[in-house]
Write an enzyme that holds these catalytic residues in place. Structure first.
Site, PDB file in Angstrom:
ATOM      1  N   HIS A   1      62.294  83.064  14.022  1.00  0.00           N
ATOM      2  CA  HIS A   1      61.760  82.836  15.412  1.00  0.00           C
ATOM      3  C   HIS A   1      61.164  81.661  15.347  1.00  0.00           C
ATOM      4  O   HIS A   1      60.453  81.418  14.237  1.00  0.00           O
ATOM      5  CB  HIS A   1      60.967  84.121  15.713  1.00  0.00           C
TER       6      HIS A   1
ATOM      7  N   ASP B   1      65.851  90.764  19.019  1.00  0.00           N
ATOM      8  CA  ASP B   1      67.218  90.996  19.320  1.00  0.00           C
ATOM      9  C   ASP B   1      67.869  91.898  18.116  1.00  0.00           C
ATOM     10  O   ASP B   1      69.213  92.163  18.292  1.00  0.00           O
ATOM     11  CB  ASP B   1      67.939  89.721  19.444  1.00  0.00           C
TER      12      ASP B   1
HETATM   13  N1  CMC Z   1      69.616  83.018   8.938  1.00  0.00           N
HETATM   14  C1  CMC Z   1      69.646  82.030   8.041  1.00  0.00           C
HETATM   15  N2  CMC Z   1      68.827  81.136   7.807  1.00  0.00           N
HETATM   16  C2  CMC Z   1      68.083  80.844   8.871  1.00  0.00           C
HETATM   17  C3  CMC Z   1      67.851  81.753  10.008  1.00  0.00           C
HETATM   18  C4  CMC Z   1      68.566  82.820  10.114  1.00  0.00           C
HETATM   19  N3  CMC Z   1      69.085  83.487  11.153  1.00  0.00           N
HETATM   20  N4  CMC Z   1      66.940  81.350  10.820  1.00  0.00           N
HETATM   21  C5  CMC Z   1      66.488  79.990  10.397  1.00  0.00           C
HETATM   22  N5  CMC Z   1      66.882  80.095   9.178  1.00  0.00           N
HETATM   23  C6  CMC Z   1      66.664  78.927   8.102  1.00  0.00           C
HETATM   24  C7  CMC Z   1      67.246  77.740   8.657  1.00  0.00           C
HETATM   25  O1  CMC Z   1      68.453  77.295   8.162  1.00  0.00           O
HETATM   26  C8  CMC Z   1      66.126  76.640   8.120  1.00  0.00           C
HETATM   27  O2  CMC Z   1      66.055  76.353   6.626  1.00  0.00           O
HETATM   28  P1  CMC Z   1      65.877  75.037   5.825  1.00  0.00           P
HETATM   29  O3  CMC Z   1      64.472  75.099   6.054  1.00  0.00           O
HETATM   30  O4  CMC Z   1      66.462  75.411   4.614  1.00  0.00           O
HETATM   31  O5  CMC Z   1      66.674  74.029   6.766  1.00  0.00           O
HETATM   32  C9  CMC Z   1      64.809  77.365   8.355  1.00  0.00           C
HETATM   33  O6  CMC Z   1      65.165  78.820   8.033  1.00  0.00           O
HETATM   34  C10 CMC Z   1      63.900  77.087   9.601  1.00  0.00           C
HETATM   35  O7  CMC Z   1      64.909  77.088  10.584  1.00  0.00           O
HETATM   36  P2  CMC Z   1      65.153  76.393  11.903  1.00  0.00           P
HETATM   37  O8  CMC Z   1      66.359  76.709  12.458  1.00  0.00           O
HETATM   38  O9  CMC Z   1      64.482  74.919  11.771  1.00  0.00           O
HETATM   39  O10 CMC Z   1      64.207  77.365  12.959  1.00  0.00           O
HETATM   40  P3  CMC Z   1      64.015  77.063  14.351  1.00  0.00           P
HETATM   41  O11 CMC Z   1      62.520  77.558  14.938  1.00  0.00           O
HETATM   42  O12 CMC Z   1      64.266  75.765  15.033  1.00  0.00           O
HETATM   43  O13 CMC Z   1      64.945  78.330  14.907  1.00  0.00           O
HETATM   44  C11 CMC Z   1      65.946  80.472  15.747  1.00  0.00           C
HETATM   45  C12 CMC Z   1      64.589  79.311  15.430  1.00  0.00           C
HETATM   46  C13 CMC Z   1      65.557  81.762  16.319  1.00  0.00           C
HETATM   47  C14 CMC Z   1      66.736  79.348  16.505  1.00  0.00           C
HETATM   48  C15 CMC Z   1      66.764  80.607  14.473  1.00  0.00           C
HETATM   49  O14 CMC Z   1      65.777  81.393  13.253  1.00  0.00           O
HETATM   50  C16 CMC Z   1      67.968  81.306  14.345  1.00  0.00           C
HETATM   51  O15 CMC Z   1      69.175  80.536  14.716  1.00  0.00           O
HETATM   52  N6  CMC Z   1      68.049  82.466  14.260  1.00  0.00           N
HETATM   53  C17 CMC Z   1      69.311  83.299  14.393  1.00  0.00           C
HETATM   54  C18 CMC Z   1      69.488  83.474  16.321  1.00  0.00           C
HETATM   55  C19 CMC Z   1      68.430  84.631  16.704  1.00  0.00           C
HETATM   56  O16 CMC Z   1      68.487  85.537  16.351  1.00  0.00           O
HETATM   57  N7  CMC Z   1      68.153  84.278  17.940  1.00  0.00           N
HETATM   58  C20 CMC Z   1      67.120  85.136  18.768  1.00  0.00           C
HETATM   59  C21 CMC Z   1      65.747  84.584  18.717  1.00  0.00           C
HETATM   60  S1  CMC Z   1      64.351  85.714  19.524  1.00  0.00           S
HETATM   61  C22 CMC Z   1      64.951  86.123  21.028  1.00  0.00           C
HETATM   62  C23 CMC Z   1      65.004  84.917  21.880  1.00  0.00           C
HETATM   63  O17 CMC Z   1      64.438  83.897  21.790  1.00  0.00           O
HETATM   64  O18 CMC Z   1      65.930  84.917  22.941  1.00  0.00           O
END
Ligand code: CMC
Length: 428
Positions: A307, A364
């Site tokens: 998140h 989710d």
């Molecule tokens: N699985 C594997 N690795 C992950 C995941 C995941 N679900 N989420 C983040 N990471 C890793 C990412 O690869 C990165 O690694 P590194 O630092 O080595 O490059 C690190 O964690 C930080 O991730 P980020 O993408 O920079 O973080 P963000 O704040 O931009 O993204 C997020 C947040 C929710 C989009 C992301 O965690 C994600 O894609 N999660 C899966 C989709 C999901 O469950 N979304 C629902 C969010 S909650 C409800 C809502 O908002 O609707």
């Protein structure tokens, strides 16, 4: 604590006020930056460090796992309130009295029909259409049938627009599902509660008396409350930014629905259940999928994990995990993917990749398991999220207009070509 921040650029020091919110969150107010610095701007892709507004609606502390609507803890609201009370408090700032709640519901019921011509628009969609696309389009189409712009300085006009949307949105959502299933459209029954009526509109059969288990309505109510607002997330920011151009409420919400649809946002609930199903079909080897999620060469992500703001735990996920166990128990359903989900969570919570990056289950991760137990088709999961988020979007749009916020218009740093000579097509 300092109430000023100093930036030094080109040998010149510029001071900015530091503002503090009611929960002691601090922010450097850079409103004067461009003027004082001769046009220097800031850059912050994904707005990871940027506050877009001051807001009195929702407080969340991602480090401590706190979520409050209008000062009320999400745990209390999920346990003790119903969705309509929560919607009222998000939109109008205070929990309603019994009289206010009754009037609010009566006003919603009085508007809970849509123009018959809306059915023709619905008819135009192929059955294969995703209900989120249909819902966004139908919400936008509502504008054609309610063309008067809302005078945002009139409490009465604001109230009327809000009530109309809260009344018609569940009808459209239910119809998007019924269309997909080739079922006759249903208008529900205004003697029922808001959530029960939504359920009836989705599930009533034309030739059977409508009956529902109370556990189903209670679970649905709880899920809607848990989704009702989440401050400046992607879809809410979309609603605010579209509304900041003085586009109307319905147009702004329609844009919010599209933003919510993406798998990194609300679409994750559908993606989670599809992922869990795929793991089950593949023999239930959670370790294999954990390895894929950690492999930077593999685009696979553990859906329902991570998140932008929660770096400890998502309090909504905690409540939903317990609710998933309760609902499945009460309805006597055994769902093997619940075990796979729990297994993945257990492994992730002790895996350095997830621990170091502070990746925890989000809202989710377990919600789809409950939706499925309630008989809701997978493609409707994100629509359920939208139904829950509607009061939050409305509250945020209303706040933005009442605070007379300026049009949202970020800056950029241009990295394209410098001035080039134009060559006629024959010379290229
Ligand atoms: N699985 C594997 N690795 C992950 C995941 C995941 N679900 N989420 C983040 N990471 C890793 C990412 O690869 C990165 O690694 P590194 O630092 O080595 O490059 C690190 O964690 C930080 O991730 P980020 O993408 O920079 O973080 P963000 O704040 O931009 O993204 C997020 C947040 C929710 C989009 C992301 O965690 C994600 O894609 N999660 C899966 C989709 C999901 O469950 N979304 C629902 C969010 S909650 C409800 C809502 O908002 O609707």
């Amino acid at each position: 604590m300092a109430d000023k921040a100093t930036l030094t650029i080109d040998g010149q020091s510029i001071e900015f006020p530091v503002i503090t919110g009611s929960e002691n969150e601090r922010a450097i107010n850079i409103k004067t930056l461009r003027g004082a610095s001769g046009g220097v701007t800031t850059i912050d892709p994904g707005y990871k460090n940027t506050g877009s507004c001051e807001s009195a609606i929702t407080f969340l502390d991602g480090e401590k796992g706190i979520l409050r609507y209008r000062g009320y803890a999400i745990e209390d609201l999920a346990e003790k309130a119903d969705f309509l009370e929560v919607a009222y408090s998000l939109i109008f700032g205070e929990l309603p009295t019994a009289d206010q709640l009754e009037k609010f519901h009566a006003d919603i019921k009085a508007e809970s029909h849509v123009d018959e011509d809306m059915k023709k628009i619905l008819d135009g969609f192929p059955k294969s259409a995703h209900p989120m696309g249909v819902l966004s389009a139908l919400t936008s189409a509502l504008i054609a049938f309610n063309p008067n712009t809302v005078n945002v300085d009139s409490e009465e006009e604001m109230y009327s627009a809000i009530v109309k949307l809260l009344a018609k949105f569940p009808v459209l959502a239910a119809w998007a599902m019924r269309k997909k299933k080739s079922q006759p459209l249903d208008y529900g029954d205004n003697s029922l509660g808001y959530v029960e009526n939504l359920h009836k509109m989705m599930f009533a059969k034309p030739n059977e008396e409508y009956k529902v288990d109370r556990a189903v309505i209670d679970a649905l109510d709880k899920l809607l409350i848990l989704h009702a607002d989440h401050e400046q997330n992607c879809s809410t920011s979309t609603v605010r930014i579209v509304g900041s151009s003085h586009a109307g409420l319905f147009a702004s919400i329609s844009a919010g629905i599209s933003a919510l649809w993406g798998p990194l946002h609300g679409g994750a609930n559908q993606a989670v259940i599809e992922m869990l199903e795929a793991i089950k079909e593949d023999g239930g080897d959670t370790k294999k999928y954990m390895a894929k999620a950690k492999d930077k060469a593999d685009p696979f992500r553990l859906m329902g994990f991570g998140h932008r703001v929660y770096k400890n735990f998502d309090p909504r996920a905690r409540i939903i995990k317990v609710a998933a166990d309760d609902v499945l128990g009460q309805l006597g359903i055994e769902d093997p993917v619940l075990e796979i989900a729990k297994g993945l969570e257990k492994e992730a919570l002790s895996d350095p990749y997830f621990v170091d990056r502070k990746l925890y289950p989000n809202v989710d991760f377990y919600s789809g398991i409950i939706y499925r137990a309630l008989g809701i088709p997978v493609e409707m999961f994100t629509v359920m999220f939208a139904l829950g988020r509607l009061p939050g979007w409305i509250a945020q749009w209303k706040e933005m207009r009442e605070r007379k916020e300026p049009i949202g218009r970020p800056r950029q740093i241009y990295i394209g070509e410098n001035l080039r000579d134009f060559k006629a097509v024959s010379d290229r």
